[in-house]
Design an enzyme around this catalytic site. Structure first.
Site, PDB file in Angstrom:
ATOM      1  N   HIS A  10      -4.487  -0.332   6.168  1.00 50.40           N
ATOM      2  CA  HIS A  10      -3.899   0.494   7.243  1.00 50.40           C
ATOM      3  C   HIS A  10      -4.735   0.484   8.520  1.00 50.40           C
ATOM      4  CE1 HIS A  10      -6.733   3.196   5.350  1.00 50.40           C
ATOM      5  NE2 HIS A  10      -5.920   3.559   4.387  1.00 50.40           N
ATOM      6  N   HIS A  18       1.515   5.371  -1.925  1.00 50.61           N
ATOM      7  CA  HIS A  18       1.061   6.435  -2.829  1.00 50.61           C
ATOM      8  C   HIS A  18       2.297   6.975  -3.555  1.00 50.61           C
ATOM      9  CE1 HIS A  18      -3.009   6.553  -1.146  1.00 50.61           C
ATOM     10  NE2 HIS A  18      -2.388   6.149  -0.051  1.00 50.61           N
ATOM     11  N   HIS A  26       0.879  -1.190   0.000  1.00 48.12           N
ATOM     12  CA  HIS A  26       0.000   0.000   0.000  1.00 48.12           C
ATOM     13  C   HIS A  26       0.905   1.226   0.000  1.00 48.12           C
ATOM     14  CE1 HIS A  26      -3.814   2.138   1.584  1.00 48.12           C
ATOM     15  NE2 HIS A  26      -2.928   3.081   1.233  1.00 48.12           N
ATOM     16  N   HIS A  69     -10.617   1.299   2.497  1.00 50.75           N
ATOM     17  CA  HIS A  69     -10.296   2.326   3.491  1.00 50.75           C
ATOM     18  C   HIS A  69     -11.448   2.262   4.497  1.00 50.75           C
ATOM     19  CE1 HIS A  69      -8.536   6.281   4.831  1.00 50.75           C
ATOM     20  NE2 HIS A  69      -9.666   6.190   5.529  1.00 50.75           N
ATOM     21  N   LYS A  77     -10.078  -0.736  -5.074  1.00 50.82           N
ATOM     22  CA  LYS A  77      -9.997   0.028  -3.825  1.00 50.82           C
ATOM     23  C   LYS A  77     -11.271   0.831  -3.591  1.00 50.82           C
ATOM     24  CE  LYS A  77      -8.020   2.001  -0.208  1.00 50.82           C
ATOM     25  NZ  LYS A  77      -6.843   2.863  -0.130  1.00 50.82           N
ATOM     26  N   ASP A  86       1.542   2.829   3.375  1.00 55.36           N
ATOM     27  CA  ASP A  86       0.694   4.013   3.157  1.00 55.36           C
ATOM     28  C   ASP A  86       1.548   5.277   3.120  1.00 55.36           C
ATOM     29  OD1 ASP A  86      -1.624   5.349   2.564  1.00 55.36           O
ATOM     30  OD2 ASP A  86      -2.336   5.461   4.629  1.00 55.36           O
TER      31      ASP A  86
END
Ligand code: DOR
Ligand code: ZN
Length: 351
Positions: free
Chosen positions: A173, A15, A13, A135, A98, A247
């Site tokens: 997360h 970004h 995970h 999420h 997601k 994350d």
């Protein structure tokens, strides 16, 4: 001096952002990780297989290591359709879809508010065994921000899992004891990622003795008891449900340090070092490999990495910033000294 060799970790995970930022994010990711799962919350979001393939080419154009292997998740929007899901299932680089509850976090405006309207897609994903990455926070503004994950599990996730019992799910997360307990009670096709910052810190780091925007992320850091539950989850032998997803979420300096600062901890440069430090302090170094290099690959039914990393107990200072082309990103723990580092990567063979 202590040291350990482990199978090279993956980051399930991350970004990576886009364009100019890739020069920094990809370089840092490939220094530590063999594979990453890059999140689709770009602007505009990655909602189709061709948009993901073109993002993949941009990432690979920035990579120096020929073995660096980025994977992806499709962004679940109201426009998602059965053809796209089938196409995604056949694309070797797409590992799931997601779901951002609308308004839950950065660039979640395109997300799904009421998942009940999209049960036909979940049924197809269950049939295809295409994982749903979640999420997991409710977005109701009347719910306290520290309770949003626990409420999501009780009110939304648990009923959803019962409605689609074979659907593979990754609760992303996780930050609470409730999440740890829920995931542990589930079969093997239900798993969770855990970040390094939620393992290493709690809300005192964010709020006590001064407000520290570097530690602000979503889901927000919780009380120490929840932090301990996460630590116990990954530092117990035999656990298979939990794996590393950093994350790491860089935001440009001006947007992060402002009156309304963005959520996200930029942890790529420190992730492995801080993990090694933490596992060492808890006398659990021998369990680091399971969490960072094995469980995630097993969940996604991918082979273990062939390379190893050598982690050694040796001090280094986290850089104050990373700058490219006018963009500056400040890593978490900038300027601080860490006591472990990742030294080299060598090839090994697994049977
Ligand atoms: O803190 C966060 N930052 N949490 C998320 O879910 C998204 C991420 C981002 O993209 O900045
Ligand atoms: Zn994220």
């Amino acid at each position: 001096m202590h040291s350990i060799n482990i199978i090279q970790p993956d980051d399930w995970h991350i970004h990576l952002r886009d364009d100019r930022a890739l020069e920094i994010t990809v370089a840092l990711a490939e220094q530590s990780f063999a594979r990453v799962l890059a999140m689709p919350n770009l602007v505009p979001p990655l909602t189709t297989v061709p948009s993901i393939l073109s993002y993949r080419s941009r990432i690979l154009a920035s990579a120096k290591n020929a073995h660096f292997n980025p994977y992806f998740a499709l962004y679940f929007t109201g426009e998602l359709n059965a053809n796209t899901l089938r196409e995604a299932k056949h694309c070797p680089w797409i590992l799931g879809v997601k779901w951002y509850p609308q308004g839950a976090t950065t660039h979640s405006d395109w997300g799904i508010q009421d998942i009940h309207q999209h049960f036909e897609h979940l049924a197809l994903m269950e049939e295809l065994a295409l994982p749903l990455l979640i999420h997991g926070e409710v977005t109701d503004s009347t719910i306290d921000i520290f309770d949003r994950e626990a409420r999501f599990i009780g009110n939304i996730l648990n009923p959803l899992q019962q409605r689609f019992p074979k659907l593979p799910i990754v609760l992303e997360h996780i930050t609470t004891r409730q999440a740890v307990d829920w995931v542990k009670s589930m079969p093997a096709h239900i798993a969770a990622t855990i970040t390094v910052h939620h393992l290493a810190f709690n809300r005192n780091h964010l709020l006590a003795g001064g407000l520290r925007p570097d530690y602000y992320c979503l889901p927000i850091l919780k009380q120490q008891d929840h932090q301990q539950a996460l630590q116990e989850a990954v530092m117990t032998s035999g656990q298979t449900h939990f794996f590393l997803g950093t994350d790491s979420a860089p935001h440009v300096q001006d947007k992060k340090y402002s009156a309304c600062g963005c959520a996200g901890c930029f942890t790529s440069p420190i992730a492995l070092a801080l993990l090694a430090e933490l596992f060492y302090e808890h006398k659990a170094l021998s369990l680091l490999e399971t969490f960072s290099s094995i469980n995630g690959a097993r969940f996604y039914q991918l082979p273990l990495n062939q390379q190893q990393v050598h982690l050694i107990q040796k001090e280094w200072m986290v850089p104050h910033h990373y700058t490219v082309d006018g963009l500056t990103f400040i890593p978490l723990l900038a300027g601080q000294t860490l006591s472990w580092q990742c030294q080299s990567i060598k090839g090994i063979n697994h049977e």
